[in-house]
Write an enzyme that holds these catalytic residues in place. Structure first.
Site, mmCIF file in Angstrom:
data_model
loop_
_atom_site.group_PDB
_atom_site.id
_atom_site.type_symbol
_atom_site.label_atom_id
_atom_site.label_comp_id
_atom_site.label_asym_id
_atom_site.label_seq_id
_atom_site.Cartn_x
_atom_site.Cartn_y
_atom_site.Cartn_z
ATOM 1 N N TYR A 179 23.850 -17.744 -9.067
ATOM 2 C CA TYR A 179 22.757 -16.779 -8.933
ATOM 3 C C TYR A 179 22.427 -16.496 -7.484
ATOM 4 C CZ TYR A 179 19.358 -20.352 -7.506
ATOM 5 O OH TYR A 179 18.678 -21.323 -6.811
ATOM 6 N N ARG A 198 27.739 -14.316 -0.455
ATOM 7 C CA ARG A 198 27.568 -15.696 -0.915
ATOM 8 C C ARG A 198 27.789 -15.793 -2.422
ATOM 9 N NH1 ARG A 198 22.101 -18.805 0.534
ATOM 10 N NH2 ARG A 198 21.266 -17.442 -1.078
ATOM 11 N N ARG A 237 30.836 -23.607 -28.166
ATOM 12 C CA ARG A 237 30.571 -24.674 -27.205
ATOM 13 C C ARG A 237 31.742 -25.633 -27.025
ATOM 14 N NH1 ARG A 237 28.512 -29.614 -26.211
ATOM 15 N NH2 ARG A 237 27.049 -29.721 -24.482
ATOM 16 N N HIS A 279 33.304 -27.813 -23.295
ATOM 17 C CA HIS A 279 33.121 -27.880 -21.838
ATOM 18 C C HIS A 279 34.133 -27.045 -21.059
ATOM 19 C CE1 HIS A 279 30.471 -31.085 -22.983
ATOM 20 N NE2 HIS A 279 30.136 -31.329 -21.733
ATOM 21 N N LYS A 302 25.719 -21.886 -4.994
ATOM 22 C CA LYS A 302 24.397 -21.555 -5.540
ATOM 23 C C LYS A 302 24.523 -21.475 -7.057
ATOM 24 C CE LYS A 302 20.342 -18.809 -4.258
ATOM 25 N NZ LYS A 302 19.403 -19.917 -4.057
ATOM 26 N N GLU A 318 18.412 -31.098 3.080
ATOM 27 C CA GLU A 318 17.653 -29.837 3.009
ATOM 28 C C GLU A 318 16.496 -30.004 2.029
ATOM 29 O OE1 GLU A 318 19.955 -26.641 1.224
ATOM 30 O OE2 GLU A 318 20.817 -27.993 -0.256
ATOM 31 N N LEU A 373 23.035 -25.865 0.904
ATOM 32 C CA LEU A 373 23.285 -24.444 0.697
ATOM 33 C C LEU A 373 23.150 -23.756 2.051
ATOM 34 C CD1 LEU A 373 23.692 -22.216 -1.537
ATOM 35 C CD2 LEU A 373 21.280 -21.714 -1.165
HETATM 36 O O1 PSZ Z 1 11.696 -18.171 -4.997
HETATM 37 C C1 PSZ Z 1 11.926 -19.180 -4.314
HETATM 38 O O2 PSZ Z 1 11.112 -20.086 -4.165
HETATM 39 C C2 PSZ Z 1 13.234 -19.297 -3.636
HETATM 40 S S1 PSZ Z 1 14.181 -17.971 -3.339
HETATM 41 C C3 PSZ Z 1 15.401 -18.859 -2.616
HETATM 42 C C4 PSZ Z 1 15.072 -20.145 -2.607
HETATM 43 C C5 PSZ Z 1 13.827 -20.411 -3.187
HETATM 44 N N1 PSZ Z 1 15.833 -21.152 -2.090
HETATM 45 C C6 PSZ Z 1 17.131 -20.988 -1.608
HETATM 46 C C7 PSZ Z 1 17.637 -22.259 -1.015
HETATM 47 C C8 PSZ Z 1 17.921 -23.370 -1.831
HETATM 48 O O3 PSZ Z 1 17.696 -23.300 -3.157
HETATM 49 C C9 PSZ Z 1 18.425 -24.551 -1.265
HETATM 50 C C10 PSZ Z 1 18.718 -25.740 -2.091
HETATM 51 N N2 PSZ Z 1 18.651 -24.602 0.056
HETATM 52 C C11 PSZ Z 1 18.384 -23.560 0.869
HETATM 53 C C12 PSZ Z 1 17.843 -22.375 0.366
HETATM 54 C C13 PSZ Z 1 17.568 -21.251 1.299
HETATM 55 O O4 PSZ Z 1 18.497 -20.209 1.099
HETATM 56 P P1 PSZ Z 1 18.124 -18.696 1.387
HETATM 57 O O5 PSZ Z 1 17.662 -18.650 2.805
HETATM 58 O O6 PSZ Z 1 19.396 -17.981 1.173
HETATM 59 O O7 PSZ Z 1 17.052 -18.314 0.427
#
Ligand code: PSZ
Length: 274
Positions: free
Chosen positions: A31, A50, A98, A100, A144, A176, A200
């Site tokens: 996503y 990405r 279903r 895997h 992601k 992070e 990420l």
């Molecule tokens: O709506 C929200 O609270 C959001 S929108 C994007 C995120 C949260 N986070 C992105 C993210 C992440 O999930 C992790 C584990 N590390 C870094 C980030 C930052 O990524 P960008 O800058 O692309 O959103």
């Protein structure tokens, strides 16, 4: 309106996702969340790049070209007359009995919707408190993916401890936030975890790097420990929705006396871009 594959439709009781959608059953999908400012998506191309990379890493063949996805996303923003908010889109491996392993014949399912969202002005101005938590996620945090249980548990841990974000620690290294990248400032230099498989690579992180270069602030991708955070002059997080948010407290320790000069400088440049 929402988007399902290439169809725009109203979101109501008749719009359904199949119970055997692999995103629903296995978290088998990817996503993106894109910020929209005054009707315009911010860094959409970077998000689409990405998205394509995540797809490739989980061996998900995307049914649409980057251009086609971009058009659909832009149309959705316009149809909903979204001014300030986010657009969420995801692709799952599709619907199949279903099992895997990858199904033989399966059509990936794209869904997207928009949501109004206001800039977190208060947090941007005053900063937030964070707590540290063990990083229990898998070893491909660079993807992601829809599997967010580690992130979900970390964020809930933060909320349970009256903090806004949880900063994850793996083997003594700060990786992070649960939904953000994390940085410290020491002696005028910015430090953050290298963009490897443990984090990420945030789109906002890319912007922070660009701004740092522009301002002549060294942007150093190096691992550091919780002790280094306690010794830092400043700390901050970045994400699509949180932008550049100062961190003023880590666990029981206050960092700088409120938001520091480097984070303020990065925020000021970021404002110009949006
Ligand atoms: O709506 C929200 O609270 C959001 S929108 C994007 C995120 C949260 N986070 C992105 C993210 C992440 O999930 C992790 C584990 N590390 C870094 C980030 C930052 O990524 P960008 O800058 O692309 O959103």
């Amino acid at each position: 309106m929402i988007l399902i594959n290439d169809q725009f439709m109203q979101r109501n009781q008749d719009t359904h996702i199949d119970i055997e959608d692999r995103g629903y059953q296995f978290g088998d999908g990817i996503y993106e969340v894109v910020r929209v400012y005054r009707g315009k998506p911010f860094r959409l191309d970077d998000h689409l790049d990405r998205f394509e990379r995540s797809a490739k890493e989980i061996r998900l063949p995307l049914p649409m070209s980057k251009g086609e996805t971009k058009l659909k996303i832009t149309q959705l923003i316009e149809m909903n007359n979204l001014q300030d908010g986010i657009v969420y889109f995801q692709m799952t491996r599709g619907v199949a009995p279903r099992n895997h392993a990858f199904p033989e014949k399966v059509k990936p399912v794209l869904t997207a919707y928009t949501k109004e969202f206001k800039r977190p002005i208060n947090q941007l101005k005053n900063g937030i408190k964070v707590v540290t938590v063990e990083d229990i996620r898998w070893l491909r945090c660079d993807i992601k993916s829809l599997n967010l249980l580690g992130n979900v548990l970390a964020k809930q841990y933060a909320y349970d401890h009256q903090a806004e974000e949880a900063i994850q620690i793996r083997d003594n290294s700060v990786t992070e936030g649960s939904s953000s990248n994390f940085y410290i400032v020491k002696d005028g230099k910015i430090y953050t975890h290298p963009a490897d498989h443990f984090i990420l690579k945030g789109i906002t992180r890319m912007v922070v790097e660009e701004i740092s270069n522009q301002l002549g602030i060294p942007f150093i991708e190096n691992v550091f420990s919780v002790k280094d955070i306690y010794r830092a002059d400043e700390a901050f997080i970045s994400s699509t929705t949180q932008e550049i948010t100062p961190v003023i407290q880590v666990n029981d320790k206050t960092i700088s006396n409120g938001p520091g000069p480097i984070v303020r400088a990065i925020q000021a440049e970021f404002e110009k871009l949006i």
